[in-house]
Design a protein around this motif. Structure first.
Motif: not given
Length: 705
Positions: A95-122
């Motif tokens: 996000x702050x490397x400068x090169x990514x935005x110059x090559x791709x533009x700015x991120x207009x949407x970002x989604x992460x995978x959340x694990x509330x109901x997926x019984x996470x553990x190790x």
């Protein structure tokens, strides 16, 4: 090309070029506002539809059962592809490397995978796991657990949740703390990069030294049996020898095949062991066997065993391979060879020559081997022969060897941690061909007249170092896929293609590409690697690029040297160089291109580039081209009449090999600190043997880098 004909009417040449460039500018401008800035943010897509960055598929294959890497998918303003990051920290690092935005533009949407109901553990091994895949949540609406005990094969893992309560429950069981997205963005993660692979390359060389020294000790055993004195045949002598002793094979020709079932040394003295043309000549089925000082020929010519491949597929094959992978492992691994090793770790092959009808040396099922001074002569037509060395699930350390003719000089399949160095490859299909093989070192080898390529790495492995090699007069020099690859200090002369940038999150530096048809080809759709401090001289085309976002090939104020880039009225480094531009790409070939380059139309197009998506696709720009070559002495040596292989002293400390200047020191420090796309920490080491952290010796060749 008429536009750049130096004997044509200069005014007509300039008019044609200006008209073409103005038309390009108009077309580019017309598409500048095709996207609706008021449109709603896009919805997440199926992850199979993204272009992945981050961990390699091979790393994913190491994760058993329910182990997972939390994923992110990002929509960029000037990129038609949705980019998927394996690991939240991988995206955060960009996000702050400068090169990514110059090559791709700015991120207009970002989604992460959340694990509330997926019984996470190790898992028992500490890997993050969940019973189900997570759900997509906007990145700035999620909360994150950092610093927990949960890991991935990449190292530190950020675990996202939709609700704080679910995150706190995970912390209660696995430690860490709950933070918001802005904190994740500002956090420094314990991740490795291609620069880390560069730093580890000398350690891998030193580890190979240790393996070779240990192999010498294993092979040095007291004599127990002498062929012709104590036993009539080599096979009988091997059967009679007690473990950890030596069988001496005096000069002569021995027409037989044999199987070694004990840990012994077979030491020849100008001895030829010749098979009957069926199967393998020497088969090793015991650990710590050494074969030295013999010539082997007369193997069968079967390059694969269709029955083994069929039985393997019917039986399910290797647990981690698909049908294609199973066919390769059970087919390629079951052909004939001069020397065949099956479940025989600790094999030593030293001062051996093989006249190969199929493979010269075949290693299978964990037959980790040290190979020194092996000479394999293969078939004149590659379709008629096979591999000099075939390594299937067997790590190999090769040094000071020669492979001529046949299919591939060395073919390695799932042979992590292998080292191939100081060896010569001539007239093969591929010189060195790696599949599913990571954490390897290919260093200081010489390749010539290779039909397809000198070095080819396929199937997205990670952590390979390809350094100091010399490839000449081949269809391609180096083509390496995967992630977190370090490709540096190679010399590529007179090839169809010098090298390609096929590996993601990787570092390409200090390579010399001279007198090739194409110096370098950009092949990844979504660029995530650094290409810096390379020298491009005398190529018909310095660089070409396929479809994809704009590639920016520089690191801060350090770019590459492009012969012809600084022609014109500009001071060195004041104007970007675009090797994929018709005008810039011709500067080193056509005098008339200089006048076109300084035209108002080109200046207009320059201003449009970087802001208009249509002007960015499939292109390369170097904003800081170097005024002089980085490795002038190596270039001179490589292009000298009747030049032999040229190798750089890549194992020296950076300030010694690059020049002891404050500028170089700063750039090397930046290299060490860079994340190169956020590829995760390496968890597999070269081996379990002790390593030396620095190696300063060098082995011949003209330097100057």
């Amino acid at each position: 090309m008429a536009v750049f004909d130096p004997y044509a009417d200069p005014s007509r040449t300039l008019r044609i070029a200006l008209a073409a460039l103005l038309l390009a500018a108009v077309v580019a401008t017309a598409g500048a506002f095709a996207a609706d800035p008021e449109a709603a943010a896009p919805s997440p897509v199926a992850y199979d539809d993204v272009v992945e960055l981050g961990l390699s598929s091979e790393t994913d294959a190491l994760m058993a059962g329910s182990a997972r890497v939390p994923r992110t998918q990002v929509f960029y303003s000037q990129l038609q592809y949705v980019v998927g990051y394996n690991g939240v920290e991988s995206f955060a690092a960009t996000l702050d490397d400068g090169r990514t935005e110059r090559q791709f533009g700015y991120p207009i949407a970002a989604y992460v995978e959340t694990f509330d109901d997926a019984r996470p553990g190790t898992t028992g091994a500490g890997l993050f796991e969940s019973e189900r895949l997570g759900e997509w949540t906007p990145a700035d609406e999620a909360v994150y657990v950092v610093g927990s005990e949960a890991r991935s094969p990449a190292g530190e893992t950020v675990v996202p949740f939709r609700e704080r309560g679910a995150a706190e429950a995970f912390v209660a069981d696995h430690g860490g703390r709950v933070v918001d997205w802005e904190t994740v963005r500002g956090r420094s993660f314990d991740t490795d990069s291609a620069a880390t692979v560069r730093a580890m390359a000398p350690e891998r060389w030193a580890a190979a030294d240790d393996r070779i020294a240990a192999a010498e000790r294993r092979a040095d055993r007291p004599v127990s049996v002498v062929v012709g004195e104590d036993e009539p045949t080599v096979e009988a002598a091997v059967a009679a020898a007690p473990p950890n002793t030596t069988v001496v094979v005096p000069p002569g020709t021995y027409e037989e095949t044999l199987t070694v079932n004990e840990s012994v040394t077979v030491a020849g003295d100008d001895a030829l062991i010749r098979g009957d043309g069926n199967g393998s000549v020497i088969t090793v089925r015991a650990p710590d066997v050494a074969i030295t000082g013999v010539t082997v020929d007369g193997s069968g010519g079967q390059t694969r065993d269709p029955d083994a491949a069929r039985e393997g597929r019917e039986g399910g094959g290797p647990a981690d391979g698909g049908a294609w992978d199973t066919n390769i492992q059970l087919g390629y691994g079951h052909g004939d060879a001069g020397i065949r090793a099956i479940d025989a770790p600790g094999l030593v092959v030293d001062d051996v020559a093989v006249e190969a009808n199929a493979s010269g040396l075949l290693l299978r099922e964990g037959s980790h081997a040290v190979v020194r001074d092996l000479r394999v002569d293969g078939a004149d037509e590659w379709q008629d022969g096979f591999m000099g060395i075939t390594g299937m699930r067997s790590r190999v350390t090769v040094t000071d060897s020669r492979f001529e003719g046949g299919r591939d000089g060395i073919y390695l399949h799932r042979a992590d941690g292998s080292v191939v160095r100081n060896s010569t490859f001539t007239d093969n299909r591929y010189g060195a061909h790696l599949m599913y093989t990571g954490d390897a070192l290919l260093a200081d080898n010489a390749f010539e007249n290779e039909l397809f390529a000198g070095i080819t790495v396929m199937t997205r492995p990670s952590g390979n170092a390809i350094v100091g090699n010399d490839v000449r007069n081949s269809s391609a020099g180096i083509q390496a896929s995967g992630t977190r690859t370090y490709i540096g200090y190679n010399t590529l002369v007179g090839n169809g293609l010098g090298f390609s940038t096929s590996s993601r999150g990787s570092l390409y530096e200090r390579n010399v590409a001279a007198n090739n048809e194409v110096g370098v080809r950009a092949t990844t759709v979504v660029p995530s690697s650094r290409v810096v401090a390379n020298d491009f001289v005398g190529n018909a085309e310095h660089a070409t690029a396929g479809a994809g976002a704009l590639r920016i090939w520089a690191d801060g104020d350090r770019g590459n040297y492009w012969e012809g880039a600084n022609l014109g009225t500009h001071e060195p480094g004041e104007r970007a160089y675009r090797p994929t531009s018709p005008v810039d790409g011709a500067l080193h070939r056509h005098v008339a291109a200089v006048a076109v380059r300084e035209s108002p139309a080109v200046a207009l197009l320059d201003r449009l580039r970087g802001t208009v998506p249509g002007a960015r696709s499939g292109s390369i720009t170097d904003p800081a081209p170097a005024a002089a070559p980085y490795s002038p002495e190596r270039i001179d040596a490589a292009l000298a009449p009747n030049a032999g292989p040229v190798h750089a002293d890549w194992r020296a400390e950076p300030d010694e090999r690059d020049g002891s200047t404050d500028e170089n020191a700063a750039m090397n420090a930046r290299d060490r600190d860079a994340t190169s796309g956020g590829i995760g920490r390496e968890t597999r080491r070269v081996d379990a043997e002790p390593t030396v952290t620095s190696a300063r010796a060098t082995t011949g060749g003209a330097g100057g880098a």
